[in-house]
Write an enzyme that holds these catalytic residues in place. Structure first.
Site, PDB file in Angstrom:
ATOM      1  N   ASP A 115       0.817  -1.215   0.000  1.00 16.71           N
ATOM      2  CA  ASP A 115       0.000   0.000   0.000  1.00 16.71           C
ATOM      3  C   ASP A 115       0.854   1.270   0.000  1.00 16.71           C
ATOM      4  O   ASP A 115       2.015   1.253   0.402  1.00 16.71           O
ATOM      5  CB  ASP A 115      -0.859   0.055   1.273  1.00 16.71           C
ATOM      6  CG  ASP A 115      -1.965  -0.979   1.268  1.00 16.71           C
ATOM      7  OD1 ASP A 115      -1.961  -1.872   0.403  1.00 16.71           O
ATOM      8  OD2 ASP A 115      -2.829  -0.894   2.166  1.00 16.71           O
ATOM      9  N   ASP A 116       0.211   2.346  -0.385  1.00 14.86           N
ATOM     10  CA  ASP A 116       0.678   3.736  -0.195  1.00 14.86           C
ATOM     11  C   ASP A 116       1.695   4.223  -1.216  1.00 14.86           C
ATOM     12  O   ASP A 116       2.082   5.384  -1.174  1.00 14.86           O
ATOM     13  CB  ASP A 116       1.275   3.964   1.211  1.00 14.86           C
ATOM     14  CG  ASP A 116       0.246   3.788   2.315  1.00 14.86           C
ATOM     15  OD1 ASP A 116      -0.920   3.513   1.992  1.00 14.86           O
ATOM     16  OD2 ASP A 116       0.613   3.907   3.490  1.00 14.86           O
ATOM     17  N   HIS A 118      -5.907   3.092  -3.781  1.00 19.46           N
ATOM     18  CA  HIS A 118      -5.911   3.276  -2.324  1.00 19.46           C
ATOM     19  C   HIS A 118      -6.351   4.714  -2.022  1.00 19.46           C
ATOM     20  O   HIS A 118      -5.858   5.316  -1.084  1.00 19.46           O
ATOM     21  CB  HIS A 118      -4.485   2.993  -1.829  1.00 19.46           C
ATOM     22  CG  HIS A 118      -4.334   2.817  -0.354  1.00 19.46           C
ATOM     23  ND1 HIS A 118      -5.139   2.011   0.402  1.00 19.46           N
ATOM     24  CD2 HIS A 118      -3.416   3.336   0.522  1.00 19.46           C
ATOM     25  CE1 HIS A 118      -4.736   2.050   1.665  1.00 19.46           C
ATOM     26  NE2 HIS A 118      -3.694   2.849   1.759  1.00 19.46           N
ATOM     27  N   HIS A 138      -5.255   9.285   0.746  1.00 15.71           N
ATOM     28  CA  HIS A 138      -5.291   8.556   2.022  1.00 15.71           C
ATOM     29  C   HIS A 138      -6.194   9.163   3.091  1.00 15.71           C
ATOM     30  O   HIS A 138      -5.822   9.213   4.276  1.00 15.71           O
ATOM     31  CB  HIS A 138      -3.866   8.408   2.574  1.00 15.71           C
ATOM     32  CG  HIS A 138      -3.633   7.091   3.267  1.00 15.71           C
ATOM     33  ND1 HIS A 138      -3.964   6.872   4.592  1.00 15.71           N
ATOM     34  CD2 HIS A 138      -3.132   5.923   2.833  1.00 15.71           C
ATOM     35  CE1 HIS A 138      -3.646   5.633   4.936  1.00 15.71           C
ATOM     36  NE2 HIS A 138      -3.145   5.030   3.878  1.00 15.71           N
ATOM     37  N   TYR A 163      -6.664   2.768   5.988  1.00 18.78           N
ATOM     38  CA  TYR A 163      -6.919   2.339   7.364  1.00 18.78           C
ATOM     39  C   TYR A 163      -7.929   1.190   7.412  1.00 18.78           C
ATOM     40  O   TYR A 163      -8.412   0.833   8.482  1.00 18.78           O
ATOM     41  CB  TYR A 163      -7.421   3.501   8.248  1.00 18.78           C
ATOM     42  CG  TYR A 163      -6.626   4.769   8.067  1.00 18.78           C
ATOM     43  CD1 TYR A 163      -5.382   4.934   8.654  1.00 18.78           C
ATOM     44  CD2 TYR A 163      -7.120   5.798   7.258  1.00 18.78           C
ATOM     45  CE1 TYR A 163      -4.638   6.088   8.460  1.00 18.78           C
ATOM     46  CE2 TYR A 163      -6.389   6.962   7.062  1.00 18.78           C
ATOM     47  CZ  TYR A 163      -5.158   7.101   7.661  1.00 18.78           C
ATOM     48  OH  TYR A 163      -4.418   8.245   7.459  1.00 18.78           O
ATOM     49  N   HIS A 198       3.806  -2.177   3.049  1.00 18.44           N
ATOM     50  CA  HIS A 198       3.787  -0.816   2.485  1.00 18.44           C
ATOM     51  C   HIS A 198       5.073  -0.580   1.704  1.00 18.44           C
ATOM     52  O   HIS A 198       6.170  -0.703   2.277  1.00 18.44           O
ATOM     53  CB  HIS A 198       3.653   0.225   3.602  1.00 18.44           C
ATOM     54  CG  HIS A 198       2.358   0.123   4.349  1.00 18.44           C
ATOM     55  ND1 HIS A 198       2.151  -0.801   5.350  1.00 18.44           N
ATOM     56  CD2 HIS A 198       1.191   0.802   4.211  1.00 18.44           C
ATOM     57  CE1 HIS A 198       0.909  -0.672   5.811  1.00 18.44           C
ATOM     58  NE2 HIS A 198       0.305   0.294   5.140  1.00 18.44           N
TER      59      HIS A 198
HETATM   60 NI    NI Z   1      -2.442   3.150   3.486  1.00 16.88          NI
END
Ligand code: NI
Length: 300
Positions: A108-109, A159, A163, A200, A253
């Site tokens: 992720d991210d 995603h 965020h 989250y 991540h």
């Molecule tokens: Ni995230």
């Protein structure tokens, strides 16, 4: 009076601490990702240009030479882009997760300009496919990373744009956060993602309803490496391997150096335990829009 102002200062500084602390705790995966580091490509290109000029046969006289070197100093770097490296699919064997013990690594991210390429290098070296849930905001400037990931056979999901906690947004903002990265990813790779991971892991009925409308399946996880928190390759690896089970979706991540450090160990240890590492579509098969998945729920 002085007691009163002292109190006011205490309250103010408390508030400040709260604000700073609060934004820090949210920043782990979304903030602090932007880097204003200069693009090394420019430097490399201009020194390359200089070398080219020097290696010219010296037919010109000294004055011309001087003029040339002076002009090459003020010349802006050649705007022609460096030749794009071509990426080929990572060769992987055919997978049947009904038979094999599959787990999915998910990141992720990202994309992150330094960490994601390191992750992709490891995945290529170990002939592993993975799934990336990317932020729209991070795609700008990192287009080549998306294109590489896609070309190598990885699966790109989204995603949100930057965020947020989706359930806290009004309807319009929530929809935009979910849709804009899909469009951005399509612009860059030619293919629109159909998997979304809410930041989250937070969603509500409105989020699910919009995912259904936007042709997105919601992909959660059931093994949390807490890599963003422990920032320790050994601990990240231990949590991934200890948590793994048939059908597991493992959360990582691609923005932390420690995660890139951990990845070779994670892959090696999972394989040593007989796991086959797969993408989310390989693990789950068809995922209808609006469906929610925590793992590849298979009878053991
Ligand atoms: Ni995230």
């Amino acid at each position: 009076m002085s007691q009163n102002s002292g109190l006011r200062i205490a309250v103010l500084s408390g508030l400040l601490t709260l604000l700073v602390g609060g934004s820090l705790s949210l920043a782990y995966s979304s903030g602090a990702l932007f880097s204003s580091e200069p693009q090394s490509g420019l430097v490399a290109q201009s020194s390359l240009h200089h070398d080219d000029a020097q290696s010219q046969p010296s037919k010109v006289n000294a004055a011309e030479d001087k003029a040339q070197s002076a002009s090459s100093q003020v010349q802006t770097p050649d705007p022609a882009p460096e030749p794009e490296p071509t990426y080929t699919p990572i060769p992987v064997e055919k997978v049947d997760c009904a038979v094999q013990k599959c787990v999915a690594l998910t990141f992720d991210d990202g994309p992150h300009q330094d960490i994601t390429p390191r992750i992709l290098d490891t995945l290529r070296e170990t002939k592993t496919l993975a799934t990336f849930f990317q932020l729209g905001r991070q795609m700008e400037g990192n287009e080549a990373i998306l294109q590489r990931a896609k070309a190598e056979g990885h699966v790109l999901g989204t995603h949100t744009w930057d965020h947020p906690q989706l359930p806290l947004l009004n309807d319009g903002d929530m929809r935009w956060q979910m849709d804009a990265p899909k469009d951005q990813s399509k612009k860059i790779t030619g293919e629109q993602p159909t998997l979304i991971r809410p930041p989250y892991g937070l969603f509500n009925d409105a989020v699910i309803a919009h995912a259904a409308q936007s042709n997105d399946a919601v992909i959660m996880w059931d093994v949390d490496t807490e890599d963003w928190k422990n920032k320790d390759p050994q601990e990240t690896t231990r949590r991934a391997v200890d948590g793994a089970h048939r059908g597991a979706i493992i959360l990582l991540h691609d923005v932390h150096p420690s995660t890139a450090d951990a990845l070779p160990m994670i892959i090696q240890e999972l394989r040593a335990q007989g796991y086959t590492l797969v993408t989310i579509p390989q693990l789950l098969g068809d995922t209808p829009a609006g469906s929610i998945h925590y793992s590849g729920a298979l009878d053991e």
